[in-house]
Enzyme design. Structure first.
Site, PDB file in Angstrom:
ATOM      1  N   CYS A 115      68.789 -94.539  14.506  1.00 48.02           N
ATOM      2  CA  CYS A 115      68.129 -95.628  14.241  1.00 48.02           C
ATOM      3  C   CYS A 115      66.986 -95.088  13.016  1.00 48.02           C
ATOM      4  O   CYS A 115      65.778 -94.656  13.920  1.00 48.02           O
ATOM      5  CB  CYS A 115      68.053 -96.651  15.042  1.00 48.02           C
ATOM      6  N   GLU A 120      78.079 -67.988  11.035  1.00 50.67           N
ATOM      7  CA  GLU A 120      77.979 -68.826  10.129  1.00 50.67           C
ATOM      8  C   GLU A 120      77.407 -69.012   9.312  1.00 50.67           C
ATOM      9  O   GLU A 120      76.975 -69.737   8.263  1.00 50.67           O
ATOM     10  CB  GLU A 120      77.954 -69.942  10.744  1.00 50.67           C
ATOM     11  N   ARG A 173      68.577 -90.963   9.824  1.00 54.66           N
ATOM     12  CA  ARG A 173      68.705 -91.687  10.559  1.00 54.66           C
ATOM     13  C   ARG A 173      69.400 -92.527  11.639  1.00 54.66           C
ATOM     14  O   ARG A 173      69.802 -92.158  12.887  1.00 54.66           O
ATOM     15  CB  ARG A 173      67.223 -92.208  11.729  1.00 54.66           C
ATOM     16  N   HIS A 186      87.350 -51.832  27.909  1.00 56.24           N
ATOM     17  CA  HIS A 186      88.829 -51.613  27.377  1.00 56.24           C
ATOM     18  C   HIS A 186      89.253 -51.722  25.937  1.00 56.24           C
ATOM     19  O   HIS A 186      89.669 -52.568  25.429  1.00 56.24           O
ATOM     20  CB  HIS A 186      88.978 -53.138  28.260  1.00 56.24           C
ATOM     21  N   GLU A 220      79.090 -68.076  21.561  1.00 58.81           N
ATOM     22  CA  GLU A 220      78.425 -69.208  20.850  1.00 58.81           C
ATOM     23  C   GLU A 220      77.241 -68.665  19.549  1.00 58.81           C
ATOM     24  O   GLU A 220      76.518 -69.120  18.767  1.00 58.81           O
ATOM     25  CB  GLU A 220      78.094 -70.678  21.354  1.00 58.81           C
ATOM     26  N   ASN A 255      63.754 -98.886  18.085  1.00 61.17           N
ATOM     27  CA  ASN A 255      64.920 -97.673  18.094  1.00 61.17           C
ATOM     28  C   ASN A 255      64.389 -97.191  19.201  1.00 61.17           C
ATOM     29  O   ASN A 255      63.659 -97.236  19.821  1.00 61.17           O
ATOM     30  CB  ASN A 255      64.208 -96.909  16.603  1.00 61.17           C
ATOM     31  N   GLY A 256      65.812 -96.702  20.012  1.00 59.08           N
ATOM     32  CA  GLY A 256      65.302 -96.146  21.527  1.00 59.08           C
ATOM     33  C   GLY A 256      66.345 -96.537  22.390  1.00 59.08           C
ATOM     34  O   GLY A 256      67.689 -97.416  21.429  1.00 59.08           O
ATOM     35  N   LYS A 311      80.920 -80.225   7.215  1.00 55.52           N
ATOM     36  CA  LYS A 311      80.037 -80.917   8.932  1.00 55.52           C
ATOM     37  C   LYS A 311      81.252 -81.123   9.446  1.00 55.52           C
ATOM     38  O   LYS A 311      81.031 -81.076  10.625  1.00 55.52           O
ATOM     39  CB  LYS A 311      78.654 -81.257   8.446  1.00 55.52           C
ATOM     40  N   LYS A 366      77.754 -69.054  15.647  1.00 60.15           N
ATOM     41  CA  LYS A 366      75.636 -69.499  14.617  1.00 60.15           C
ATOM     42  C   LYS A 366      75.464 -67.974  13.797  1.00 60.15           C
ATOM     43  O   LYS A 366      75.461 -68.628  12.630  1.00 60.15           O
ATOM     44  CB  LYS A 366      75.295 -69.398  15.931  1.00 60.15           C
ATOM     45  N   TRP A 399      71.676 -95.997  14.121  1.00 56.76           N
ATOM     46  CA  TRP A 399      73.263 -95.270  14.925  1.00 56.76           C
ATOM     47  C   TRP A 399      73.174 -96.004  16.076  1.00 56.76           C
ATOM     48  O   TRP A 399      72.769 -95.608  16.880  1.00 56.76           O
ATOM     49  CB  TRP A 399      71.938 -93.924  14.674  1.00 56.76           C
TER      50      TRP A 399
HETATM   51  C1  G6P Z   1      82.393 -78.256  11.589  1.00 54.36           C
HETATM   52  C2  G6P Z   1      81.899 -77.678  11.706  1.00 54.36           C
HETATM   53  C3  G6P Z   1      80.620 -77.315  13.274  1.00 54.36           C
HETATM   54  C4  G6P Z   1      81.678 -78.205  14.439  1.00 54.36           C
HETATM   55  C5  G6P Z   1      83.590 -78.252  14.291  1.00 54.36           C
HETATM   56  C6  G6P Z   1      83.711 -79.067  14.911  1.00 54.36           C
HETATM   57  O1  G6P Z   1      83.545 -76.396  11.339  1.00 54.36           O
HETATM   58  O2  G6P Z   1      81.084 -76.565  10.990  1.00 54.36           O
HETATM   59  O3  G6P Z   1      79.603 -77.270  13.758  1.00 54.36           O
HETATM   60  O4  G6P Z   1      81.618 -77.150  15.908  1.00 54.36           O
HETATM   61  O5  G6P Z   1      83.564 -78.583  12.771  1.00 54.36           O
HETATM   62  O6  G6P Z   1      82.758 -80.555  15.186  1.00 54.36           O
HETATM   63  P1  G6P Z   1      82.795 -81.977  15.574  1.00 54.36           P
HETATM   64  O7  G6P Z   1      82.441 -82.822  14.657  1.00 54.36           O
HETATM   65  O8  G6P Z   1      84.574 -82.313  16.025  1.00 54.36           O
HETATM   66  O9  G6P Z   1      81.889 -81.326  16.727  1.00 54.36           O
END
Ligand code: G6P
Length: 609
Positions: free
Chosen positions: A4, A488, A30, A504, A481, A103-104, A604, A485, A77
């Protein structure tokens, strides 16, 4: 709170509405599910608000067409109450004389709302914010002074807030208060302003006053008065001149959204703990009764699910399967039926693969639950019960703050289920809940002490063509993960392995100087992990370990290391241990001249199959 945006304007003359609308556009990052404005015209409050993006609502309602020099605005939001016209801010009292933007999150809004309804107040929305104007109205029955009524209202509010209040009684004034949520004031030529953050104000003024925690500000076109909410002590405003560009300001001074979002994690893990206890309770009851449980997601959210399966199994004896959404139907399709529970996890709530899995499960009569960061998204519409992560918009393509928030919520669910099933002692429940509460300060400390070290590692290893991430138990998830990162953002084709499995096959790859990143907290399997480190060291691998502060056994074996505060229970390690790996990926991208906010070929929100 990163969700927000609010803005307030007290001008000498002219109309505030066009300035408010433009400021809201600058705040749209935001949150952008609804928008609203209120001004005062001839002692009447006039309001325009609706669900949708600012540009669309402006086309429909002409947001600039509101008369009066004093006004407030909000871009939302959603956290409480779906995005809709009635839930959009500003909210008003019964007599429509007081308007509030907020906001909050007001954590005790249910109790306050019940109390106010008993006293005859009529609510129009489902939004937590609406208790504020009603409470001010109620307090005005006993407090003759408007400012006192706002003070006494603030005393009753639990949670977080940045609030701007407009009242027809004092048409040239704005009253602002804040607790935890950000609020800055702007001193301008045309008048004075308040806003959630600096970008909203930059074209209007560069003279900024930061409102302190627990402070109240009274703004009119001529000046600003600041006082402490509790003690009433006055403070002489200190004006700072801001030299940022609008673009830098949007990222709160950080060079990239990703770095901003990594640094927001102390706050977003805290948000993941706020409210929603009733949903945690309800969901854990549903999971308890299910014949089969599947945690379904894509990308980073899938890794959160994988961590969730370790948590459910360890803490609650629940056998949950983590399923990659695009594989769900083929792998588990025929097993899904009325007694299956699917918990879908998605930051955006719009990932096509995840939605397809949800729809498939719904068709087969399964119960579908959700965890998402976007209220009003398709996940919230398709699932029976969902939990909002409250992480605020995540703009960097690679997910960071959404991941740690998802892991926090899954941990809360697993602890709650463990309590119900009596599979963990009350001592352990206490220790785990305490660590979750301490998580903001743990993450803060990691960011403060380890960022430069991580940056140096990215520089040192900038020419390596491949890395391998290794961990045992739940730390294998952190390895996965961390690898994702790095892939990506910096693109070196890399591997992630359960450390025990590495002998293995993978070990064949290791040669002199090959970088191996070990996730190495002090856990029940640390001795075995040390064995795996030795195996790699014997073949010339460079050992980079993410380990507990001062853990001499690991430090002695490491070429490089990152240190994490001591005493994190094994099952919660995914939350703090991923931070240095997010930073490593970020700085590796910079070292290799990649754009961390918009990595090549990625999106995204992936809305295709
Ligand atoms: C895309 C993004 C990732 C994300 C994935 C799942 O591949 O690049 O960063 O983790 O989608 O997105 P979601 O919105 O479902 O968590």
């Amino acid at each position: 709170m990163i969700m927000c945006g609010i803005i307030g304007c007290a001008l000498r003359d002219g109309n505030a509405a066009p300035l408010i609308r433009k400021a809201l556009e600058r705040l749209e990052y935001r949150g952008y599910d609804s928008v609203g404005e209120a001004t005062i015209d001839n002692s009447n409050l006039v309001i325009k608000k609706d669900q949708g993006k600012i540009a669309d609502i402006h086309k429909k309602l002409d947001l600039d067409d509101l008369p009066g020099p004093t006004g407030i605005g909000h871009t939302r939001w959603a956290t409480h109450g779906a995005p809709s016209q009635v839930n959009a801010h500003p909210h008003t009292d019964c007599k429509e004389k007081i308007a509030v933007v907020h906001n909050g999150i007001i954590e005790n809004f249910v109790e306050l709302r019940e109390e106010l309804e008993r006293k005859g107040h009529k609510f129009k929305s489902r939004c937590d914010t609406e208790v504020i104007p009603h409470l001010i109205e109620e307090n005005l029955n006993s407090d003759t002074d408007f400012i006192m009524a706002v003070r006494n209202t603030a005393r009753r509010l639990e949670g977080t807030y940045a609030i701007a209040v407009l009242s027809v009684e004092k048409p040239d004034r704005l009253i602002c208060i804040r607790k935890e949520s950000p609020l800055v004031l702007g001193i301008g030529e045309e008048g004075n302003f308040c806003a959630s953050d600096i970008p909203a104000l930059l074209p209007l003024t560069r003279n900024i006053i930061y409102l302190n925690e627990g402070e109240l500000a009274v703004l009119d076109p001529e000046g600003v008065e600041l006082s402490d909410l509790e003690s009433y002590t006055k403070r002489i405003p200190e004006i700072e001149e801001i030299s940022w560009t609008v673009e830098t300001a949007e990222r709160a001074g950080y060079p990239h959204f990703m770095l901003k979002e990594i640094n927001e994690q102390p706050e977003t893990v805290k948000n993941a703990l706020r409210t929603q206890e009733v949903y945690i309770d309800l969901m854990s009851t549903i999971l308890d009764k299910a014949d089969q449980v599947f945690l379904v997601a894509a990308g980073t959210a899938y890794h959160a699910c994988l961590a969730g399966t370790y948590m459910f199994s360890e803490l609650a004896n629940l056998n949950a399967q983590a399923a990659i959404a695009s594989e769900f139907k083929e792998r588990y399709g025929k097993l899904i039926g009325k007694n299956s529970v699917i918990l879908a996890v998605s930051q955006s709530g719009e990932t096509m693969d995840t939605l397809s899995a949800i729809r498939y499960a719904l068709d087969r009569g399964a119960t579908v639950l959700g965890i998402t960061n976007v209220m009003g998204s398709t996940v919230t519409r398709l699932t029976g019960i969902y939990i909002g992560q409250n992480s605020g918009p995540e703009i960097g393509v690679a997910s960071t703050k959404a991941y740690t928030a998802q892991a926090m919520i899954l941990a809360r669910l697993a602890i709650k289920l463990g309590e119900k099933r009596k599979t963990i002692s009350s001592d352990k429940v206490g220790k785990l809940n305490q660590t979750l509460k301490d998580m903001p300060s743990i993450l803060e400390r990691i960011l403060k002490t380890q960022t430069n070290r991580t940056k140096d590692l990215a520089t040192k290893y900038r020419d390596r063509e491949s890395f391998c991430f290794l961990g045992r138990g739940i730390d294998y998830v952190t390895a996965l993960e961390g690898r994702l990162k790095l892939l990506e953002l910096a693109y070196p084709p890399s591997l992630a392995y359960p450390a025990g499995e590495s002998k293995h096959g993978f070990i064949a790859v290791v040669e002199d100087g090959y970088p191996l990143i070990f996730i190495a907290p002090k856990t029940s399997t640390q001795n075995e992990l040390i064995g795996n480190i030795m195996e790699m060291k014997a073949r010339g691998g460079s050992i980079i370990s993410i380990t507990e502060e001062g853990d001499q056994k690991i430090l002695a074996l490491s070429d490089d290391f990152i240190e994490i505060p001591k005493g994190i229970p094994e099952i919660l390690t995914p939350i703090p241990y991923i931070l240095p790996l997010q930073l490593f990926a970020y700085y590796s991208a910079l070292e290799r001249n990649r754009d961390p906010d918009q990595p090549r070929n990625l999106a995204k929100s992936v809305t295709v199959k």
